[in-house]
Design an enzyme around this catalytic site. Structure first.
Site, PDB file in Angstrom:
ATOM      1  N   ILE A   1      13.099 -10.209   1.797  1.00  6.53           N
ATOM      2  CA  ILE A   1      14.171  -9.444   2.456  1.00  6.53           C
ATOM      3  C   ILE A   1      14.948 -10.300   3.460  1.00  6.53           C
ATOM      4  O   ILE A   1      16.039  -9.914   3.882  1.00  6.53           O
ATOM      5  CB  ILE A   1      13.682  -8.146   3.148  1.00  6.53           C
ATOM      6  CG1 ILE A   1      12.717  -8.445   4.297  1.00  6.53           C
ATOM      7  CG2 ILE A   1      13.098  -7.166   2.139  1.00  6.53           C
ATOM      8  CD1 ILE A   1      12.545  -7.259   5.251  1.00  6.53           C
TER       9      ILE A   1
ATOM     10  N   PHE B   1       0.825  -1.223   0.000  1.00  5.04           N
ATOM     11  CA  PHE B   1       0.000   0.000   0.000  1.00  5.04           C
ATOM     12  C   PHE B   1       0.863   1.280   0.000  1.00  5.04           C
ATOM     13  O   PHE B   1       0.852   2.063  -0.957  1.00  5.04           O
ATOM     14  CB  PHE B   1      -0.926  -0.080   1.215  1.00  5.04           C
ATOM     15  CG  PHE B   1      -1.611   1.186   1.610  1.00  5.04           C
ATOM     16  CD1 PHE B   1      -2.278   1.970   0.684  1.00  5.04           C
ATOM     17  CD2 PHE B   1      -1.618   1.590   2.959  1.00  5.04           C
ATOM     18  CE1 PHE B   1      -2.932   3.136   1.073  1.00  5.04           C
ATOM     19  CE2 PHE B   1      -2.261   2.743   3.353  1.00  5.04           C
ATOM     20  CZ  PHE B   1      -2.921   3.524   2.419  1.00  5.04           C
TER      21      PHE B   1
ATOM     22  N   TYR C   1       2.604  -7.608  16.158  1.00  4.59           N
ATOM     23  CA  TYR C   1       2.990  -6.720  15.046  1.00  4.59           C
ATOM     24  C   TYR C   1       3.856  -5.583  15.568  1.00  4.59           C
ATOM     25  O   TYR C   1       4.960  -5.319  15.054  1.00  4.59           O
ATOM     26  CB  TYR C   1       1.735  -6.148  14.349  1.00  4.59           C
ATOM     27  CG  TYR C   1       2.044  -4.922  13.514  1.00  4.59           C
ATOM     28  CD1 TYR C   1       2.730  -5.034  12.307  1.00  4.59           C
ATOM     29  CD2 TYR C   1       1.675  -3.635  13.949  1.00  4.59           C
ATOM     30  CE1 TYR C   1       3.042  -3.907  11.546  1.00  4.59           C
ATOM     31  CE2 TYR C   1       1.977  -2.515  13.196  1.00  4.59           C
ATOM     32  CZ  TYR C   1       2.661  -2.654  11.993  1.00  4.59           C
ATOM     33  OH  TYR C   1       2.981  -1.545  11.251  1.00  4.59           O
TER      34      TYR C   1
ATOM     35  N   ARG D   1      -7.443   7.031  16.600  1.00  2.00           N
ATOM     36  CA  ARG D   1      -6.323   6.925  15.663  1.00  2.00           C
ATOM     37  C   ARG D   1      -6.138   8.301  15.009  1.00  2.00           C
ATOM     38  O   ARG D   1      -7.067   9.110  14.965  1.00  2.00           O
ATOM     39  CB  ARG D   1      -6.595   5.861  14.579  1.00  2.00           C
ATOM     40  CG  ARG D   1      -6.782   4.428  15.122  1.00  2.00           C
ATOM     41  CD  ARG D   1      -5.476   3.891  15.657  1.00  2.00           C
ATOM     42  NE  ARG D   1      -5.547   2.497  16.108  1.00  2.00           N
ATOM     43  CZ  ARG D   1      -5.806   2.114  17.350  1.00  2.00           C
ATOM     44  NH1 ARG D   1      -6.052   3.029  18.291  1.00  2.00           N
ATOM     45  NH2 ARG D   1      -5.801   0.834  17.675  1.00  2.00           N
TER      46      ARG D   1
ATOM     47  N   TYR E   1     -14.991  -2.826  16.423  1.00  2.00           N
ATOM     48  CA  TYR E   1     -14.496  -3.502  17.626  1.00  2.00           C
ATOM     49  C   TYR E   1     -14.849  -2.717  18.903  1.00  2.00           C
ATOM     50  O   TYR E   1     -14.678  -1.480  18.958  1.00  2.00           O
ATOM     51  CB  TYR E   1     -12.980  -3.651  17.591  1.00  2.00           C
ATOM     52  CG  TYR E   1     -12.431  -4.539  16.488  1.00  2.00           C
ATOM     53  CD1 TYR E   1     -13.193  -5.554  15.905  1.00  2.00           C
ATOM     54  CD2 TYR E   1     -11.121  -4.369  16.043  1.00  2.00           C
ATOM     55  CE1 TYR E   1     -12.662  -6.362  14.902  1.00  2.00           C
ATOM     56  CE2 TYR E   1     -10.586  -5.175  15.043  1.00  2.00           C
ATOM     57  CZ  TYR E   1     -11.375  -6.173  14.475  1.00  2.00           C
ATOM     58  OH  TYR E   1     -10.842  -6.962  13.489  1.00  2.00           O
TER      59      TYR E   1
ATOM     60  N   GLY F   1      -6.052  -6.944  23.544  1.00  2.00           N
ATOM     61  CA  GLY F   1      -4.958  -5.989  23.755  1.00  2.00           C
ATOM     62  C   GLY F   1      -5.090  -4.722  22.925  1.00  2.00           C
ATOM     63  O   GLY F   1      -4.100  -4.032  22.680  1.00  2.00           O
TER      64      GLY F   1
ATOM     65  N   ASP G   1      10.149  -7.286  -3.605  1.00  2.00           N
ATOM     66  CA  ASP G   1       8.919  -7.587  -2.865  1.00  2.00           C
ATOM     67  C   ASP G   1       8.623  -9.075  -2.988  1.00  2.00           C
ATOM     68  O   ASP G   1       8.736  -9.657  -4.061  1.00  2.00           O
ATOM     69  CB  ASP G   1       7.752  -6.758  -3.427  1.00  2.00           C
ATOM     70  CG  ASP G   1       6.585  -6.705  -2.462  1.00  2.00           C
ATOM     71  OD1 ASP G   1       6.269  -5.607  -1.967  1.00  2.00           O
ATOM     72  OD2 ASP G   1       5.971  -7.775  -2.197  1.00  2.00           O
TER      73      ASP G   1
ATOM     74  N   THR H   1       6.427   2.611  12.917  1.00  2.00           N
ATOM     75  CA  THR H   1       5.018   2.932  13.176  1.00  2.00           C
ATOM     76  C   THR H   1       4.832   3.557  14.547  1.00  2.00           C
ATOM     77  O   THR H   1       5.607   3.297  15.477  1.00  2.00           O
ATOM     78  CB  THR H   1       4.182   1.639  13.091  1.00  2.00           C
ATOM     79  OG1 THR H   1       2.855   1.897  13.544  1.00  2.00           O
ATOM     80  CG2 THR H   1       4.761   0.522  13.954  1.00  2.00           C
ATOM     81  N   ASP H   2       3.755   4.327  14.703  1.00  2.00           N
ATOM     82  CA  ASP H   2       3.422   4.889  16.025  1.00  2.00           C
ATOM     83  C   ASP H   2       3.067   3.788  17.019  1.00  2.00           C
ATOM     84  O   ASP H   2       3.056   4.017  18.232  1.00  2.00           O
ATOM     85  CB  ASP H   2       2.283   5.916  15.921  1.00  2.00           C
ATOM     86  CG  ASP H   2       0.980   5.380  15.340  1.00  2.00           C
ATOM     87  OD1 ASP H   2       0.893   4.174  15.044  1.00  2.00           O
ATOM     88  OD2 ASP H   2       0.047   6.189  15.174  1.00  2.00           O
ATOM     89  N   GLU H   3       2.761   2.578  16.508  1.00  2.00           N
ATOM     90  CA  GLU H   3       2.355   1.512  17.435  1.00  2.00           C
ATOM     91  C   GLU H   3       3.487   1.080  18.358  1.00  2.00           C
ATOM     92  O   GLU H   3       3.244   0.412  19.358  1.00  2.00           O
ATOM     93  CB  GLU H   3       1.828   0.304  16.653  1.00  2.00           C
ATOM     94  CG  GLU H   3       0.643   0.684  15.779  1.00  2.00           C
ATOM     95  CD  GLU H   3      -0.326  -0.448  15.504  1.00  2.00           C
ATOM     96  OE1 GLU H   3      -0.209  -1.507  16.136  1.00  2.00           O
ATOM     97  OE2 GLU H   3      -1.209  -0.240  14.662  1.00  2.00           O
TER      98      GLU H   3
END
Ligand code: NAD
Ligand code: DAU
Length: 385
Positions: free
Chosen positions: A71, A18, A168, A232, A225, A293, A40, A144-146
């Site tokens: 990779i 994406f 993740y 977000r 959910y 979680g 890829d 990522t912000d995660e």
């Protein structure tokens, strides 16, 4: 420095996904001489069709190459890194729900794969030090912000502790920590971006916005959910890709840059806006069993990136409208993405949740009402800009 070199050779890993494919399309469309090789694996999320605009344009195609590979495979990675001035690593398993169902692939690509890339960059860095190439390659690791975990209030800054809470997010944190360790230990030229929730054309329909748009177009239920109040910060894909390119060309080696979005709102609000734009009713929404979680809120401070000279351009209302128009116009693309293993995934992820939601609705007062404080199409329910 890449910033001064219009003929840079970029290796873009995960460039058929994406955000990676948006990056490739946008950089190539500048027609500034940049050459790009995409490496890829073409997992379920990778799609060669995402690169069709580049491959169909003769001038761009002459500066472009595609290699199918992993990779985590040193034999595939080594020669490609040897030919590159910079590596931009988008490759990852990217869906939190799938990491909860089956974490193994997340670790293989997010940890082992990043390690293989770093070893290849290390080798080229040593060759540059020995005068065998003109300069070492730069690696940009897309994170990522995660990695900050759930942020109950305030805004995460780059120096904050990492507290990932899903497989993740833990794999992403491991990948960027490895990248930073190679900068400190071996002097690799590494920069890291931490992007927030990204949306736009070519978004795989497993994620919230494209799942709900494509389900709504088919008048299928929308599985929201928990209470739908998770927050977000939405970032248009072209803005995310441009911010990554800005950091690649101007970022300071060894530094991390937050890439926040421009619309910081609860999921309910996003769903109300997309339904209003589609002209579909709130009654499609089902409140289903929450993600285990589930992080309640992400929010990042973007001051460091702003100081580097980058701010977002696309407002959420415009980006959402463009995204929905794209999905309406590209039905063949998203139907193909919802084929193959899709039905088995959808069944595993949603069948039980949707059945329980329907049973609960029948047992009580019917489907949950549309949130009173969020009229369809209205701006945010009040959590931020
Ligand atoms: P995506 O799932 O759409 O694309 C990932 C791409 O990587 C696919 O083309 C896939 O085939 C490829 N890939 C996966 N494993 C590979 C491997 N081992 N070797 C080579 N290629 C492999 O993901 P996306 O949403 O475009 O995300 C791209 C990157 O940005 C990821 O690193 C993700 O963690 C990060 N990110 C995503 C978001 C978001 O909201 N989507 C936000 C912040 C950061
Ligand atoms: O924040 C950046 C991250 O954004 C990226 O690192 C990830 O790669 C990307 O997938 C995204 O992660 P999220 O888990 O936030 O995105 P997702 O679209 O899966 O979910 C967005 C919110 O919507 C989240 O609170 C969960 C909720 N949701 C999601 C789905 C798929 C639902 O309520 N129902 C759903 O069916």
């Amino acid at each position: 420095m890449i910033a001064a070199d219009p003929t840079a050779r970029l290796l873009v890993t995960g460039g058929a996904g994406f955000i990676g494919s948006c990056y490739v399309r946008d950089v190539m469309a500048r027609r500034d001489g940049t050459r790009i090789t995409v490496l890829d694996k073409l997992t379920y999320a990778g799609n060669r069709a995402n690169l069709a605009p580049v491959e169909a344009d003769a001038e761009q195609a002459a500066r472009f190459a595609f290699v199918r590979g992993d990779i985590a495979d040193p034999a595939a990675v080594g020669p490609l890194v040897a030919d590159a001035d910079a590596v931009v690593n988008f490759a990852a398993e990217s869906h939190v729900d799938r990491s909860i169902l089956d974490p193994a692939a997340f670790l293989r690509t997010g940890v082992d794969g990043v390690h293989v890339l770093l070893e290849a960059v290390r080798r080229e860095t040593e060759r540059a030090a020995a005068g065998m190439r003109s300069r070492p390659p730069r690696l940009l690791q897309v994170s990522t912000d995660e990695v900050y975990g759930s942020v109950e209030d305030g805004f995460s800054r780059e120096g904050d502790a990492l507290a990932p809470r899903s497989p993740y997010a833990a794999a992403k944190a491991a990948g960027e920590l490895l990248a930073r360790s190679y900068h400190v230990t071996y002097g690799l030229d590494v920069v890291i971006t931490r992007g927030s929730n990204t949306y736009g054309p070519y978004h795989h329909p497993e994620k919230l916005i494209p799942l709900f748009v494509t389900n709504a177009l088919d008048d299928r239920p929308l599985p929201l959910y928990g209470d739908g109040m998770q927050v977000r910060d939405w970032l248009y894909v072209a803005d995310h890709a441009a911010a990554i390119d800005h950091v690649l060309r101007r970022g300071t080696s060894g530094e991390v840059y937050n890439v926040p979005g421009s619309h910081h709102v609860p999921n309910r609000d996003v769903v109300a806006q997309l339904l209003a734009h589609l002209g579909k009713p709130w009654s499609l929404v089902r409140f289903v069993e929450d993600r285990p979680g589930h992080d309640r809120r992400y929010a990042m401070d973007g001051a460091k990136l702003a100081l580097l000279g980058w701010t977002n351009r696309v407002a959420f209302a415009d980006g959402l409208a463009a995204t929905i128009d794209w999905f309406r116009a590209n039905e063949a693309w998203w139907r193909a993405a919802r084929s193959g293993e899709w039905d088995a995934y959808y069944e595993r992820q949603y069948a039980g949740r949707l059945a329980n939601a329907d049973a609960a609705a029948r047992a009580t007062t019917g489907a949950e009402a549309e949130p009173a404080d969020v009229a369809p199409g209205s701006p945010s329910a009040g959590t931020g800009a």
